[in-house]
Enzyme design. Sequence first.
Site, PDB file in Angstrom:
ATOM      1  N   ARG A   1      38.545   1.178  64.287  1.00 32.75           N
ATOM      2  CA  ARG A   1      38.843  -0.047  63.524  1.00 32.75           C
ATOM      3  C   ARG A   1      39.459  -1.141  64.389  1.00 32.75           C
ATOM      4  O   ARG A   1      39.611  -2.271  63.956  1.00 32.75           O
ATOM      5  CB  ARG A   1      39.744   0.282  62.327  1.00 32.75           C
ATOM      6  CG  ARG A   1      38.977   1.072  61.256  1.00 32.75           C
ATOM      7  CD  ARG A   1      39.892   1.514  60.147  1.00 32.75           C
ATOM      8  NE  ARG A   1      40.411   0.395  59.397  1.00 32.75           N
ATOM      9  CZ  ARG A   1      41.532   0.436  58.686  1.00 32.75           C
ATOM     10  NH1 ARG A   1      42.255   1.538  58.645  1.00 32.75           N
ATOM     11  NH2 ARG A   1      41.933  -0.624  58.024  1.00 32.75           N
TER      12      ARG A   1
ATOM     13  N   ASN B   1      64.879 -29.681 100.179  1.00 36.37           N
ATOM     14  CA  ASN B   1      64.403 -30.455  99.036  1.00 36.37           C
ATOM     15  C   ASN B   1      62.907 -30.689  99.217  1.00 36.37           C
ATOM     16  O   ASN B   1      62.483 -31.241 100.222  1.00 36.37           O
ATOM     17  CB  ASN B   1      65.154 -31.787  98.993  1.00 36.37           C
ATOM     18  CG  ASN B   1      64.885 -32.527  97.701  1.00 36.37           C
ATOM     19  OD1 ASN B   1      63.735 -32.662  97.290  1.00 36.37           O
ATOM     20  ND2 ASN B   1      65.918 -33.010  97.052  1.00 36.37           N
TER      21      ASN B   1
ATOM     22  N   SER C   1      57.579 -36.788  99.329  1.00 41.55           N
ATOM     23  CA  SER C   1      56.655 -36.622  98.203  1.00 41.55           C
ATOM     24  C   SER C   1      55.208 -36.588  98.653  1.00 41.55           C
ATOM     25  O   SER C   1      54.834 -37.225  99.639  1.00 41.55           O
ATOM     26  CB  SER C   1      56.821 -37.790  97.227  1.00 41.55           C
ATOM     27  OG  SER C   1      58.112 -37.746  96.702  1.00 41.55           O
TER      28      SER C   1
END
Length: 454
Positions: free
Chosen positions: A18, A363, A391
Site C-alpha cells: 500500500r 572577510n 566583492s
Amino acid sequence: MSQRSFLPVVLAAGLGTRMRSDLPKVMHPIGHLPLVGHVLKTLAASGAEEMAVVVGPDMEPLETLVKDLAPSASCHVQVDRLGTAHAALAARSVLEKSFDDILVLFGDTPLITPEAVGAVRNELAKGADVVVLGFETETPFGYGRLLTKNGKLVAIREEKDASDDERLVTLCNSGIMGFAGKAALELLDAIGNANAKGEYYLTDAVEIANERGLTVVAVVGNEEDVQGINTRVQLAQCEAVFQRRARHAVMETGVTLQAPETVFFAHDTVIDPDVTIEPNVVFAPGVKVESGAVIRAFSHLEGAHVGAGATVGPYARLRPGARLSDNAHIGNFVEIKNADVGAGAKVNHLSYIGDASVGAKSNIGAGTITCNYDGFGKHKTEIGAGSFVGSNSTLVAPLKLGSGVYVAAGSVVTDEVSDDALVIGRGRQVEKPGRAEELRQRFKAAKEAGSKQS
Ligand code: UD1
Ligand code: CA
C-alpha cells in the site's frame, strides 16, 4: 528485570504494497532515518544486546543498515512472505537459544518508546507467557482487535476476519508482543493459516496460548507510540509526531525555537543549549550546533558543524563538511560545502565557498566564488587568517592565499598569493575624457540617416 535475558525480534520483511513503492516499506524514512532504524535505536536504548531482524530476500540495503545501526543484530531472511508468525519463525536459530524474554516488534511501528518496551517486559517478569501491547483508538480500521471476556484477553481478530460486532472494538493490537522464552517456539509453530488472507498470523498465538492454559496479558499503551505505517498518509502522520517530539525535546534542553512548527529536525540533530533558531529552518542529517549560535530564518543545514556564537542565514545553505568555528558569520544566499570557516570569519552575502578553508577573522566579500570543480576533479582553496577578499572575486582552485592578503574587488585569482600582498586580477580602468558624448552624437546621426532612407 535487567537480569532477565531479552531478545527482540524485529519483523521487517513485508513489502508494504500500500506504500506503492519500489523501496521496502521499513526503509522509508522519518526524520531522515528508515523506520526500522527508529525501532533499533529504541531497542538499544532499552538495553537490548542481541537483536534479530527478519528481512526479505533482495534487501541488501536493509541488511547493511541493520549492521550499521546495531552491529550485534543478526539478519534472517524470510523468503516467502507468508505472514507475521511465519516471519518470526525465520529467526528460529536465535529463538532456539534460551532467552528469558522474547519480544516481537514490527519495523513499521517507528514511534515505539523504551517505556512501552519496558511495560511488556514487566509483565513477562511477573510471569505472563504471552503479553500483547494494545491501544485505544477512535480509528481502529486496519488493526487487529483485542477481544476480551471478563477483562481477560481471549483472542486477536484481524480486520479482514472480524465480524461487524468485532469491528466495533476500539482496543487494538500494536503488533508488539512478548513471549516467555520457553513458550515462544511451541506457540509460533502451532499457528496455522486458516484465515481471510491465508497468512500465518502472529496474533493467533493469543488464542492458542489460552487453549493451553497459559497466562495471556494485555497491556494498554499510548496510541501515538504504537501507530503502524501501511500508507504514505500514515508515514506523514508519523513524521509529524517525530517532529513534534524533536521540537519539544530541544526546547526542553534550552533551545529557543521562535516558530517550532516550522523547524524540521533529523534523527541525529544535536543542538546545544542557548541556541536560537528562527522560523523555517531545516536540519538534514549530521548537524551539530554549539551554544550561543543563531540560525536565522529559511536556512538549510546538512552534515555541518556550527561553532559557538556563530550566525547562519537568513537564507543560508550549509552542505556536508561545512565547519564553522566560533563566532563565524554566514549570511544570506551563501552556500558552504566541505569548508572550514575560521573563528570570527565572515562570508556575509551571495557566495559559494566549497572545498576551502578560510582563516580566522577573514572577510569574504559579496559574490565571491571558489571555482572548485573543473568538470573532473575537485580542488582546494586555502585562504589565510585576516585576509580580505573583495566583492565578486573568482578564486580558481587549486589556490593558496596567504594571511593578511587583500584581493581587489572583481578579481579572478589563479596563482598563489603571499602573505600581506595585494592582488588585483582584472582589466585596468581606462578613462577617455569626452568620449561618451562623442559616441552619443555619432549614434544619433547614424540613426537619423537610416530613417531618412527607409
Ligand atoms: C499487523 C497485525 C495487527 C496489528 C498491526 C499493527 C498481524 C497478523 N497483524 O497488521 O494485528 O494491529 O500490525 O500495526 O500480525 N512482515 C514480515 N513478513 C510478513 C508479513 C509482515 O516481515 O510475511 C512485517 C512487515 O514488514 C511489517 C510487520 O511485519 O513491519 C507488520 O506487517 P503488516 O503487513 O504491516 O501487518 P498489518 O496488516 O499492519
Ligand atoms: Ca502494519
